[in-house]
Design a protein around this motif. Sequence first.
Motif, PDB file in Angstrom:
ATOM      1  N   GLY A  48       0.821  -1.199   0.000  1.00 35.09           N
ATOM      2  CA  GLY A  48       0.000   0.000   0.000  1.00 35.09           C
ATOM      3  C   GLY A  48       0.857   1.252   0.000  1.00 35.09           C
ATOM      4  O   GLY A  48       2.053   1.231  -0.314  1.00 35.09           O
ATOM      5  N   ASN A  49       0.240   2.358   0.386  1.00 35.83           N
ATOM      6  CA  ASN A  49       0.906   3.659   0.428  1.00 35.83           C
ATOM      7  C   ASN A  49       1.495   3.845   1.824  1.00 35.83           C
ATOM      8  O   ASN A  49       0.824   4.339   2.728  1.00 35.83           O
ATOM      9  N   VAL A  50       2.741   3.437   1.993  1.00 34.74           N
ATOM     10  CA  VAL A  50       3.335   3.390   3.328  1.00 34.74           C
ATOM     11  C   VAL A  50       4.672   4.133   3.371  1.00 34.74           C
ATOM     12  O   VAL A  50       5.332   4.305   2.355  1.00 34.74           O
ATOM     13  N   GLY A  51       5.050   4.581   4.571  1.00 35.00           N
ATOM     14  CA  GLY A  51       6.377   5.142   4.783  1.00 35.00           C
ATOM     15  C   GLY A  51       6.427   6.613   5.114  1.00 35.00           C
ATOM     16  O   GLY A  51       7.512   7.136   5.414  1.00 35.00           O
ATOM     17  N   ALA A  52       5.297   7.305   5.088  1.00 37.55           N
ATOM     18  CA  ALA A  52       5.303   8.723   5.454  1.00 37.55           C
ATOM     19  C   ALA A  52       5.569   8.875   6.953  1.00 37.55           C
ATOM     20  O   ALA A  52       5.286   7.974   7.737  1.00 37.55           O
ATOM     21  N   TYR A  53       6.113  10.030   7.339  1.00 34.78           N
ATOM     22  CA  TYR A  53       6.398  10.365   8.743  1.00 34.78           C
ATOM     23  C   TYR A  53       7.254   9.303   9.432  1.00 34.78           C
ATOM     24  O   TYR A  53       7.030   8.961  10.592  1.00 34.78           O
ATOM     25  N   SER A  54       8.241   8.781   8.735  1.00 36.97           N
ATOM     26  CA  SER A  54       9.057   7.713   9.306  1.00 36.97           C
ATOM     27  C   SER A  54      10.079   8.247  10.307  1.00 36.97           C
ATOM     28  O   SER A  54      10.525   9.395  10.231  1.00 36.97           O
ATOM     29  N   SER A  55      10.441   7.392  11.255  1.00 39.42           N
ATOM     30  CA  SER A  55      11.460   7.698  12.254  1.00 39.42           C
ATOM     31  C   SER A  55      12.201   6.411  12.562  1.00 39.42           C
ATOM     32  O   SER A  55      11.597   5.337  12.607  1.00 39.42           O
ATOM     33  N   ILE A  56      13.520   6.509  12.772  1.00 38.87           N
ATOM     34  CA  ILE A  56      14.333   5.305  12.957  1.00 38.87           C
ATOM     35  C   ILE A  56      15.145   5.388  14.243  1.00 38.87           C
ATOM     36  O   ILE A  56      15.555   6.475  14.658  1.00 38.87           O
ATOM     37  N   ALA A  57      15.358   4.240  14.882  1.00 37.53           N
ATOM     38  CA  ALA A  57      16.201   4.146  16.072  1.00 37.53           C
ATOM     39  C   ALA A  57      16.928   2.805  16.045  1.00 37.53           C
ATOM     40  O   ALA A  57      16.445   1.829  15.453  1.00 37.53           O
ATOM     41  N   ILE A  58      18.079   2.767  16.709  1.00 40.89           N
ATOM     42  CA  ILE A  58      18.921   1.570  16.751  1.00 40.89           C
ATOM     43  C   ILE A  58      19.020   1.099  18.198  1.00 40.89           C
ATOM     44  O   ILE A  58      19.285   1.907  19.098  1.00 40.89           O
ATOM     45  N   ASP A  59      18.841  -0.211  18.445  1.00 37.01           N
ATOM     46  CA  ASP A  59      18.933  -0.707  19.813  1.00 37.01           C
ATOM     47  C   ASP A  59      20.374  -1.078  20.161  1.00 37.01           C
ATOM     48  O   ASP A  59      21.302  -0.888  19.353  1.00 37.01           O
ATOM     49  N   SER A  60      20.593  -1.604  21.365  1.00 39.97           N
ATOM     50  CA  SER A  60      21.945  -1.867  21.852  1.00 39.97           C
ATOM     51  C   SER A  60      22.650  -2.979  21.089  1.00 39.97           C
ATOM     52  O   SER A  60      23.875  -3.110  21.158  1.00 39.97           O
ATOM     53  N   ASN A  61      21.895  -3.789  20.350  1.00 38.64           N
ATOM     54  CA  ASN A  61      22.460  -4.865  19.540  1.00 38.64           C
ATOM     55  C   ASN A  61      22.613  -4.478  18.078  1.00 38.64           C
ATOM     56  O   ASN A  61      22.980  -5.316  17.246  1.00 38.64           O
ATOM     57  N   GLY A  62      22.319  -3.227  17.768  1.00 36.82           N
ATOM     58  CA  GLY A  62      22.459  -2.764  16.389  1.00 36.82           C
ATOM     59  C   GLY A  62      21.259  -3.069  15.506  1.00 36.82           C
ATOM     60  O   GLY A  62      21.316  -2.851  14.291  1.00 36.82           O
ATOM     61  N   ASN A  63      20.175  -3.559  16.110  1.00 37.10           N
ATOM     62  CA  ASN A  63      18.966  -3.821  15.337  1.00 37.10           C
ATOM     63  C   ASN A  63      18.237  -2.518  15.053  1.00 37.10           C
ATOM     64  O   ASN A  63      18.238  -1.601  15.865  1.00 37.10           O
ATOM     65  N   ARG A  64      17.580  -2.454  13.906  1.00 31.20           N
ATOM     66  CA  ARG A  64      16.893  -1.249  13.472  1.00 31.20           C
ATOM     67  C   ARG A  64      15.395  -1.340  13.773  1.00 31.20           C
ATOM     68  O   ARG A  64      14.788  -2.403  13.641  1.00 31.20           O
ATOM     69  N   HIS A  65      14.837  -0.190  14.154  1.00 26.03           N
ATOM     70  CA  HIS A  65      13.421  -0.081  14.475  1.00 26.03           C
ATOM     71  C   HIS A  65      12.879   1.171  13.788  1.00 26.03           C
ATOM     72  O   HIS A  65      13.447   2.251  13.939  1.00 26.03           O
ATOM     73  N   ILE A  66      11.784   1.029  13.059  1.00 22.89           N
ATOM     74  CA  ILE A  66      11.229   2.144  12.289  1.00 22.89           C
ATOM     75  C   ILE A  66       9.734   2.270  12.556  1.00 22.89           C
ATOM     76  O   ILE A  66       8.992   1.289  12.513  1.00 22.89           O
ATOM     77  N   SER A  67       9.295   3.490  12.840  1.00 16.24           N
ATOM     78  CA  SER A  67       7.867   3.798  12.921  1.00 16.24           C
ATOM     79  C   SER A  67       7.492   4.598  11.689  1.00 16.24           C
ATOM     80  O   SER A  67       8.304   5.370  11.169  1.00 16.24           O
ATOM     81  N   TYR A  68       6.247   4.437  11.216  1.00 18.43           N
ATOM     82  CA  TYR A  68       5.820   5.145  10.004  1.00 18.43           C
ATOM     83  C   TYR A  68       4.306   5.063   9.854  1.00 18.43           C
ATOM     84  O   TYR A  68       3.626   4.341  10.585  1.00 18.43           O
ATOM     85  N   TYR A  69       3.812   5.813   8.882  1.00 18.87           N
ATOM     86  CA  TYR A  69       2.370   5.914   8.642  1.00 18.87           C
ATOM     87  C   TYR A  69       1.959   5.076   7.436  1.00 18.87           C
ATOM     88  O   TYR A  69       2.620   5.115   6.388  1.00 18.87           O
ATOM     89  N   ASP A  70       0.879   4.345   7.593  1.00 19.10           N
ATOM     90  CA  ASP A  70       0.262   3.584   6.520  1.00 19.10           C
ATOM     91  C   ASP A  70      -0.892   4.406   5.967  1.00 19.10           C
ATOM     92  O   ASP A  70      -1.964   4.471   6.564  1.00 19.10           O
ATOM     93  N   GLY A  71      -0.657   5.057   4.809  1.00 17.26           N
ATOM     94  CA  GLY A  71      -1.650   5.947   4.224  1.00 17.26           C
ATOM     95  C   GLY A  71      -2.785   5.236   3.522  1.00 17.26           C
ATOM     96  O   GLY A  71      -3.795   5.867   3.190  1.00 17.26           O
ATOM     97  N   THR A  72      -2.652   3.939   3.309  1.00 16.19           N
ATOM     98  CA  THR A  72      -3.740   3.165   2.715  1.00 16.19           C
ATOM     99  C   THR A  72      -4.780   2.798   3.759  1.00 16.19           C
ATOM    100  O   THR A  72      -5.990   2.927   3.546  1.00 16.19           O
ATOM    101  N   ASN A  73      -4.304   2.344   4.913  1.00 14.07           N
ATOM    102  CA  ASN A  73      -5.207   1.899   5.984  1.00 14.07           C
ATOM    103  C   ASN A  73      -5.327   2.897   7.129  1.00 14.07           C
ATOM    104  O   ASN A  73      -6.066   2.654   8.078  1.00 14.07           O
TER     105      ASN A  73
END
Length: 231
Positions: free
Chosen positions: A6-31
């Motif tokens: 769908g139409n996803v990825g707007a307003y994204s934000s990224i953070a890295i945890d202590s093990n180097g794993n990536r975490h991303i929040s974002y908006y799903d414009g379709t749903n």
Amino acid sequence: VIDSNGNVGAYSSIAIDSNGNRHISYYDGTNYDLKYATDKTGSWVTVSVDTTGVVGFYTSIAIDSNDAVHISYHDGTNYDLKYATCSSGCTTASNWDIVSVDTTGLVGYWNSIAIDSNDAVHISYYDNTNYDIMYATCSSGCTTASNWNDVSIDTTGVVGYYTSIAIDSNDALHISYYDSTNGDLKYATCSSGCTTASNWNDVSIDTTGVVGLYTSIAIDSNDAVHISYFD
């Protein structure tokens, strides 16, 4: 490509945890949902965190010392500031806890989240009813609305667009934002008692022309403050 559903990825934000794993929040414009993606399991997995109404604008994500995930975002149906958190199994929607932090007026725009050394949560955001920059914090039990405290930290004119928050090594708070009335870049800071407006100090940093849109703030290892912004 992490998510192409769908139409996803707007307003994204990224953070890295202590093990180097990536975490991303974002908006799903379709749903019209808040979504979250992580590669913690070795490959990217996504989940719809909040599906109640039109939610997920202006997301901001942070990781605490225990690698728990914290997301602030705007509820476009109720015009509220919302907060979601998860400590484990975060690719399953039921493991997320969600709360409306501030429901007074039209709030939660351009929010930014940060976690201090004690894992207390701090959020800066814009109040579109009173045209003020706001600050909310919670030290424990943050999935209960009554455990949050908020305050208007600058009420002079139309202020608080494009907020960005950072915390230094002494847990002092630093916020950059845009003064729409004067077209200036502004900065506010507080070292203690930050739920009392009088404990905040603010200053117009750049007043030459129309400056200060799309601010982003960071603190270095010597606690010097750095802000990028648009002229």
